[in-house]
Motif scaffolding. Sequence first.
Motif, PDB file in Angstrom:
ATOM      1  N   ASN A 209      28.615   9.060  53.277  1.00 27.28           N
ATOM      2  CA  ASN A 209      29.682   9.653  52.480  1.00 27.28           C
ATOM      3  C   ASN A 209      30.893   8.725  52.435  1.00 27.28           C
ATOM      4  O   ASN A 209      31.306   8.177  53.456  1.00 27.28           O
ATOM      5  N   ILE A 210      31.491   8.564  51.251  1.00 24.29           N
ATOM      6  CA  ILE A 210      32.596   7.612  51.108  1.00 24.29           C
ATOM      7  C   ILE A 210      33.797   8.050  51.948  1.00 24.29           C
ATOM      8  O   ILE A 210      34.536   7.214  52.477  1.00 24.29           O
ATOM      9  N   ILE A 211      33.984   9.362  52.149  1.00 27.96           N
ATOM     10  CA  ILE A 211      35.103   9.832  52.966  1.00 27.96           C
ATOM     11  C   ILE A 211      34.846   9.533  54.447  1.00 27.96           C
ATOM     12  O   ILE A 211      35.771   9.228  55.196  1.00 27.96           O
ATOM     13  N   GLY A 212      33.559   9.586  54.854  1.00 29.75           N
ATOM     14  CA  GLY A 212      33.228   9.193  56.223  1.00 29.75           C
ATOM     15  C   GLY A 212      33.545   7.731  56.480  1.00 29.75           C
ATOM     16  O   GLY A 212      34.049   7.366  57.551  1.00 29.75           O
ATOM     17  N   VAL A 213      33.277   6.870  55.493  1.00 33.89           N
ATOM     18  CA  VAL A 213      33.620   5.447  55.615  1.00 33.89           C
ATOM     19  C   VAL A 213      35.123   5.286  55.801  1.00 33.89           C
ATOM     20  O   VAL A 213      35.597   4.516  56.642  1.00 33.89           O
ATOM     21  N   LEU A 214      35.909   6.074  55.020  1.00 32.40           N
ATOM     22  CA  LEU A 214      37.368   6.003  55.141  1.00 32.40           C
ATOM     23  C   LEU A 214      37.848   6.429  56.511  1.00 32.40           C
ATOM     24  O   LEU A 214      38.767   5.828  57.077  1.00 32.40           O
TER      25      LEU A 214
ATOM     26  N   VAL B  83      33.718  12.668  65.497  1.00 40.17           N
ATOM     27  CA  VAL B  83      33.740  12.343  64.064  1.00 40.17           C
ATOM     28  C   VAL B  83      32.420  11.709  63.662  1.00 40.17           C
ATOM     29  O   VAL B  83      31.868  11.968  62.592  1.00 40.17           O
ATOM     30  N   ALA B  84      31.874  10.867  64.550  1.00 47.04           N
ATOM     31  CA  ALA B  84      30.615  10.190  64.218  1.00 47.04           C
ATOM     32  C   ALA B  84      29.426  11.140  64.295  1.00 47.04           C
ATOM     33  O   ALA B  84      28.455  10.961  63.569  1.00 47.04           O
ATOM     34  N   LEU B  85      29.483  12.149  65.182  1.00 50.45           N
ATOM     35  CA  LEU B  85      28.292  12.937  65.450  1.00 50.45           C
ATOM     36  C   LEU B  85      28.227  14.242  64.669  1.00 50.45           C
ATOM     37  O   LEU B  85      27.136  14.733  64.381  1.00 50.45           O
TER      38      LEU B  85
ATOM     39  N   ASP C 246      28.016  16.516  53.400  1.00 51.82           N
ATOM     40  CA  ASP C 246      27.112  16.014  54.414  1.00 51.82           C
ATOM     41  C   ASP C 246      27.689  14.740  55.030  1.00 51.82           C
ATOM     42  O   ASP C 246      28.249  13.917  54.327  1.00 51.82           O
ATOM     43  N   ASN C 247      27.586  14.615  56.344  1.00 46.75           N
ATOM     44  CA  ASN C 247      28.192  13.483  57.048  1.00 46.75           C
ATOM     45  C   ASN C 247      27.107  12.598  57.663  1.00 46.75           C
ATOM     46  O   ASN C 247      27.275  12.071  58.749  1.00 46.75           O
ATOM     47  N   SER C 248      25.975  12.427  56.959  1.00 46.46           N
ATOM     48  CA  SER C 248      24.856  11.718  57.584  1.00 46.46           C
ATOM     49  C   SER C 248      24.984  10.211  57.415  1.00 46.46           C
ATOM     50  O   SER C 248      25.872   9.715  56.722  1.00 46.46           O
TER      51      SER C 248
END
Lengths: 160, 104
Positions: free
Chosen positions: B28-33, A21-23, A82-84
């Motif tokens: 990204n706010i969804i990544g924080v969640l 999930v982090a990478l 984007d997941n940066s």
Amino acid sequence: MGAVAAFWVLSTITVGSALAVALVRDLVRAVVALVGSFLGVAGLFVLLSADFLAVAQVLIYAGAISVLMVFVIALTPRGARDNSETAMRWPALALAGAMTGLMTTVALVAHWGPQVKEGLTETAAAIGEALLSRYVLPFEVASVVLLAAMLGAIVLVREE
Amino acid sequence: MSVGLEHFLVVGAALFGIGLLLSLSKRNIIGVLMGIELMFNGANVTLVAFSRFLEAAEALAGQVLVVFSITVAAAEAAVALALAMAFYRRRQTVDVDRADVLRW
């Protein structure tokens, strides 16, 4: 012996998916990895003889929460997937590493006292009874919390 | 070699640490969640492990606490994703660094 193998497989799946999930760069793939981590935690619950919690974990986390996340990703445009990281990635990594190291050290060093060897069986009925007898007030408060959250979510996203 | 309390505590700590990293560093706010949900999961694993391995006055207290934790996590996820939607509608972005109206 089987329990030992199951523990290592499940914890590898759980922590590996969490790292993914982090990478991973794409947010949709991150949600899929997150579901893998949730399912691994459900397996760990089975291993800890918490059968009701394992089912609740699959239904609520792997089912409801991840689908909700997919909905929100689908409602925002493709460019927002984007997941940066922000500029805070190295301080965040240092803090998270320090926290994990501290908790691991405490877990390994502390003297936890005698450990129960046999697990519970059939927890669902016992949890249901506990919720409706000793914990009935928290149970009702939780239902009010859910109602308030539902109303709040509707109010927040309603079109004017 | 058998699996004991410490093993599960270390897995819970690792999940919590990864969740902390995500919620502090993602743009990204969804990544924080997602990070916050992973932290919930790490705490739940720890609670169930204590409930399984340690002697307590009430054997199920830890598991009942996790039931409430999952309930609150579900409510939190619903409200937080609604906030993400509202934020996107206002600012046309999901970048948490752009939520700077209250910044000094």
